[in-house]
Design an enzyme around this catalytic site. Structure first.
Site, mmCIF file in Angstrom:
data_model
loop_
_atom_site.group_PDB
_atom_site.id
_atom_site.type_symbol
_atom_site.label_atom_id
_atom_site.label_comp_id
_atom_site.label_asym_id
_atom_site.label_seq_id
_atom_site.Cartn_x
_atom_site.Cartn_y
_atom_site.Cartn_z
ATOM 1 N N SER A 128 0.884 -1.156 -0.156
ATOM 2 C CA SER A 128 0.024 -0.085 0.043
ATOM 3 C C SER A 128 0.893 1.138 0.044
ATOM 4 O O SER A 128 1.936 1.105 0.639
ATOM 5 C CB SER A 128 -0.908 -0.081 1.046
ATOM 6 N N TYR A 153 -2.599 -0.363 10.002
ATOM 7 C CA TYR A 153 -2.526 -0.927 8.671
ATOM 8 C C TYR A 153 -1.447 -0.785 7.913
ATOM 9 O O TYR A 153 -0.910 -1.699 7.272
ATOM 10 C CB TYR A 153 -3.834 -0.215 7.988
#
Length: 325
Positions: A128, A153
């Site tokens: 990501s 995350y």
């Protein structure tokens, strides 16, 4: 015929990838735990779109279920694994951290072990843009330091990169990690800003605009992302010049857009004005993302081509049809 295992096949990117591959000479096994992080009926509707294809099979399965994952690899024997399953979302990681450890760490360990023992030819896994954290150097480049994540995350995605590197080093497992930049489009995730904005605009409710709108995102259209992934299938990392069979690529549009411009394009596409509620920056968020995609372009000659205005038009068309179905 290549055998491809896609995890997160009922998810946004996983569904689109499976759909693209169903028309090719491939045998696809899709797995997903169909969790309720967002509306399960959307995930089921995506899977329904894949039902007509005989070369696609689906199994409901959790990556953290070690015996079940071992069985999948032993029986299916995939050539390529595309790991897109993850507990997604930056803000939700503030509320439910354990979900991220189970899916993104325990689950990814099972993927790596399965690939290792099944001698998978190429593991492609989702990272990501959030791994860049609060980096101030723009645009973000794969060679930048990414040691300061600002959300759990992001920390789990950076962990995935490190774990994959260790398996490439220890077992010569070819691994390619993809740092996705704000992927959007039809069949998208309802927790993403553009989708939530569409819901609010159509309901006549105010939309939350963080950092008072002073944010930029490198929005990347889903079809471009899928094309980039597929082009990397045969770009299997090899040991060369002392480096291990491991690569990381940014997949972004290489063009950050102002948040307020995105809202304007969405208003135009939906044919309705938005009421905005200006708010301060959210914890765990970053002001700007911007992908340098030179490495991807050099590797496979690919560069995304869909502009934000056109992409949001396509999303809005799907959105209206889906809401009325």
């Amino acid at each position: 015929m290549q055998k491809i295992l896609i995890t997160g096949a009922a998810g946004f990117i996983g569904f689109h990838l499976a759909h693209a591959l169903c028309t090719q000479d491939t045998e696809i096994l899709g797995i997903d735990n169909l969790n309720d992080y967002y509306d399960v009926s959307l995930k089921q509707a995506r899977l329904k779109e894949l039902e007509p294809y005989e070369n696609f099979t689906f199994q409901k399965l959790d990556l953290a279920d070690t015996p079940a994952m071992e069985k999948i690899f032993k029986e299916f024997k995939p050539d390529i694994v595309v790991n897109l399953a993850a507990q997604a979302g930056v803000r939700y990681s503030l509320e439910n951290p354990h979900a991220y450890i189970n899916s993104n760490i325990v689950g990814f360990t099972n993927i790596l072990e399965g690939c290792r023992h099944a001698q998978v030819k190429h593991l492609i896994f989702a990272s990501s843009s959030s791994v860049y954290g609060a980096n101030s150097k723009i645009p973000f480049q794969e060679t930048d330091r990414v040691d300061h994540p600002v959300s759990l995350y992001a920390a789990t995605k950076k962990s995935n990169e490190l774990m994959a590197h260790s398996y490439a080093h220890l077992y010569d497992l070819p691994c390619t990690g993809l740092r996705f930049f704000t992927v959007y489009g039809p069949w998208g995730r309802p927790d993403m800003a553009y989708f939530k904005f569409a819901d609010a605009i159509m309901a006549g409710e105010p939309i939350p605009v963080f950092n008072h709108g002073d944010m930029r995102r490198d929005f990347t259209y889903i079809d471009d992302v899928v094309e980039g992934i597929v082009k990397l299938f045969d770009k299997v990392p090899k040991q060369e010049n002392g480096s291990k069979p491991y690569r990381i690529y940014n997949i972004g549009n290489n063009k950050p857009e102002q948040l307020m411009d995105m809202i304007g394009f969405l208003e135009e596409a939906l044919g309705q004005r938005a009421e905005t509620n200006m708010l301060p920056m959210q914890p765990g968020d970053v002001k700007e993302t911007y992908a340098n995609i030179d490495a991807l372009e050099t590797a496979v000659g690919f560069k995304p081509s869909t502009g934000l205005k056109d992409g949001l038009q396509k999303f809005a068309q799907w959105y209206k049809e889906y809401q009325n179905s």
